[in-house]
Motif scaffolding. Structure first.
Motif, PDB file in Angstrom:
ATOM      1  N   THR A  80      12.056 -11.618  19.569  1.00 17.07           N
ATOM      2  CA  THR A  80      12.429 -12.999  19.876  1.00 17.07           C
ATOM      3  C   THR A  80      12.001 -13.387  21.287  1.00 17.07           C
ATOM      4  OG1 THR A  80      14.309 -12.847  18.378  1.00 17.07           O
ATOM      5  CG2 THR A  80      14.387 -14.589  20.025  1.00 17.07           C
ATOM      6  N   LEU A  81      12.126 -12.462  22.243  1.00 12.33           N
ATOM      7  CA  LEU A  81      11.811 -12.755  23.641  1.00 12.33           C
ATOM      8  C   LEU A  81      10.319 -12.676  23.978  1.00 12.33           C
ATOM      9  CD1 LEU A  81      14.756 -10.942  25.430  1.00 12.33           C
ATOM     10  CD2 LEU A  81      14.352 -13.412  25.326  1.00 12.33           C
ATOM     11  N   LYS A  82       9.546 -11.973  23.172  1.00  8.14           N
ATOM     12  CA  LYS A  82       8.137 -11.752  23.532  1.00  8.14           C
ATOM     13  C   LYS A  82       7.350 -13.051  23.724  1.00  8.14           C
ATOM     14  CE  LYS A  82       4.070  -8.996  22.877  1.00  8.14           C
ATOM     15  NZ  LYS A  82       3.366  -8.005  22.098  1.00  8.14           N
ATOM     16  N   PRO A  83       7.470 -14.056  22.856  1.00  4.97           N
ATOM     17  CA  PRO A  83       6.713 -15.292  23.102  1.00  4.97           C
ATOM     18  C   PRO A  83       7.077 -15.965  24.429  1.00  4.97           C
ATOM     19  CG  PRO A  83       7.494 -15.240  20.842  1.00  4.97           C
ATOM     20  CD  PRO A  83       8.148 -14.098  21.558  1.00  4.97           C
ATOM     21  N   ALA A  84       8.344 -15.972  24.796  1.00  4.95           N
ATOM     22  CA  ALA A  84       8.762 -16.563  26.071  1.00  4.95           C
ATOM     23  C   ALA A  84       8.216 -15.753  27.240  1.00  4.95           C
ATOM     24  CB  ALA A  84      10.283 -16.662  26.141  1.00  4.95           C
ATOM     25  N   PHE A  85       8.189 -14.432  27.100  1.00  8.83           N
ATOM     26  CA  PHE A  85       7.634 -13.573  28.143  1.00  8.83           C
ATOM     27  C   PHE A  85       6.140 -13.850  28.308  1.00  8.83           C
ATOM     28  CE2 PHE A  85       5.879  -9.569  29.789  1.00  8.83           C
ATOM     29  CZ  PHE A  85       6.701  -9.357  30.880  1.00  8.83           C
ATOM     30  N   GLU A  86       5.425 -13.944  27.198  1.00 10.22           N
ATOM     31  CA  GLU A  86       3.987 -14.226  27.254  1.00 10.22           C
ATOM     32  C   GLU A  86       3.716 -15.593  27.877  1.00 10.22           C
ATOM     33  OE1 GLU A  86       2.956 -13.633  23.150  1.00 10.22           O
ATOM     34  OE2 GLU A  86       2.419 -11.541  23.505  1.00 10.22           O
ATOM     35  N   SER A  87       4.537 -16.571  27.539  1.00  2.14           N
ATOM     36  CA  SER A  87       4.391 -17.910  28.109  1.00  2.14           C
ATOM     37  C   SER A  87       4.614 -17.889  29.620  1.00  2.14           C
ATOM     38  CB  SER A  87       5.362 -18.877  27.436  1.00  2.14           C
ATOM     39  OG  SER A  87       5.265 -20.148  27.999  1.00  2.14           O
ATOM     40  N   ALA A  88       5.657 -17.186  30.053  1.00  5.03           N
ATOM     41  CA  ALA A  88       5.931 -17.080  31.489  1.00  5.03           C
ATOM     42  C   ALA A  88       4.790 -16.359  32.200  1.00  5.03           C
ATOM     43  CB  ALA A  88       7.256 -16.363  31.717  1.00  5.03           C
ATOM     44  N   ASP A 112      18.974   3.542  26.383  1.00  4.37           N
ATOM     45  CA  ASP A 112      20.133   3.344  25.517  1.00  4.37           C
ATOM     46  C   ASP A 112      20.137   1.962  24.886  1.00  4.37           C
ATOM     47  OD1 ASP A 112      21.145   5.885  26.084  1.00  4.37           O
ATOM     48  OD2 ASP A 112      22.285   5.154  27.810  1.00  4.37           O
ATOM     49  N   ASP A 113      19.480   1.004  25.533  1.00  3.08           N
ATOM     50  CA  ASP A 113      19.498  -0.372  25.061  1.00  3.08           C
ATOM     51  C   ASP A 113      18.165  -1.040  25.401  1.00  3.08           C
ATOM     52  OD1 ASP A 113      20.487  -2.701  23.928  1.00  3.08           O
ATOM     53  OD2 ASP A 113      21.957  -3.093  25.501  1.00  3.08           O
ATOM     54  N   LEU A 114      17.804  -2.027  24.620  1.00  6.31           N
ATOM     55  CA  LEU A 114      16.586  -2.808  24.830  1.00  6.31           C
ATOM     56  C   LEU A 114      16.924  -4.287  24.726  1.00  6.31           C
ATOM     57  CD1 LEU A 114      13.953  -0.876  22.688  1.00  6.31           C
ATOM     58  CD2 LEU A 114      14.062  -0.988  25.172  1.00  6.31           C
ATOM     59  N   PRO A 115      16.086  -5.114  25.266  1.00  7.97           N
ATOM     60  CA  PRO A 115      14.931  -4.841  26.115  1.00  7.97           C
ATOM     61  C   PRO A 115      15.354  -4.499  27.535  1.00  7.97           C
ATOM     62  CG  PRO A 115      15.182  -7.193  25.844  1.00  7.97           C
ATOM     63  CD  PRO A 115      16.245  -6.548  25.005  1.00  7.97           C
ATOM     64  N   ILE A 116      14.397  -4.054  28.317  1.00  7.68           N
ATOM     65  CA  ILE A 116      14.598  -3.782  29.739  1.00  7.68           C
ATOM     66  C   ILE A 116      13.589  -4.634  30.500  1.00  7.68           C
ATOM     67  CG2 ILE A 116      14.455  -2.064  31.577  1.00  7.68           C
ATOM     68  CD1 ILE A 116      15.134   0.044  29.415  1.00  7.68           C
ATOM     69  N   VAL A 145      19.064  -9.738  29.347  1.00  5.27           N
ATOM     70  CA  VAL A 145      17.689 -10.234  29.395  1.00  5.27           C
ATOM     71  C   VAL A 145      17.609 -11.523  28.588  1.00  5.27           C
ATOM     72  CG1 VAL A 145      15.262  -9.747  28.909  1.00  5.27           C
ATOM     73  CG2 VAL A 145      16.794  -7.884  29.605  1.00  5.27           C
ATOM     74  N   THR A 146      17.274 -12.596  29.277  1.00  6.55           N
ATOM     75  CA  THR A 146      17.135 -13.899  28.634  1.00  6.55           C
ATOM     76  C   THR A 146      15.798 -14.515  29.018  1.00  6.55           C
ATOM     77  OG1 THR A 146      18.120 -15.099  30.478  1.00  6.55           O
ATOM     78  CG2 THR A 146      19.639 -14.278  28.775  1.00  6.55           C
TER      79      THR A 146
END
Length: 131
Positions: free
Chosen positions: A39-47, A75-79, A97-98
């Motif tokens: 879910t977060l990958k597109p926002a990360f790529e955009s940023a 223990d948890d993702l994402p980082i 992580v948002t």
């Protein structure tokens, strides 16, 4: 700026990180099985596309970059981690992580990096990765 990959862009990454004002932003996820990561990958790529020229944004997948991460299993993702120059200046894990964190460094809480996280910046600058 597009995101760079340590397998294909090692020399370019090392050269960018050598600049004194270089900022490194890395998201570690697992796209194949972590819904939040997907879910977060597109926002990360955009940023990453909006990032300044002194910034390097890298997505590391636990499966695709397992060798680079040297067996690190969180223990948890994402980082999400940020380095300002050589200093690890921020880290967020899991639900903290948002998408807002990608564009606003002010929302980063004072979290420490997860135990066992390798020094990603040092690894990206190491000669064996930058050949």
């Amino acid at each position: 700026m597009t995101m760079l990959d340590p397998w294909h862009d090692a020399a370019a990454i090392a050269a960018r990180l050598a600049a004194p004002a270089a900022r490194l932003v890395v998201l570690i996820g697992a796209e194949s099985w972590c819904e939040r990561c997907r879910t977060l990958k597109p926002a990360f790529e955009s940023a990453a596309l909006q990032a300044g020229q002194d910034e390097t944004w890298i997505w590391l997948d636990l499966e695709d970059h397992a060798d680079f991460l040297d067996g690190f299993m969180p223990d948890d993702l994402p980082i999400l981690v940020r380095y300002d120059g050589p200093v690890l200046s921020g880290a967020m894990v899991g639900r903290a992580v948002t998408a807002a964190a990608f564009t606003n460094a002010q929302v980063w809480p004072a979290h420490q990096a997860p135990a066992g996280l390798p020094d990603l910046r040092a690894r990206l600058m190491a000669a064996d990765w930058a050949m």
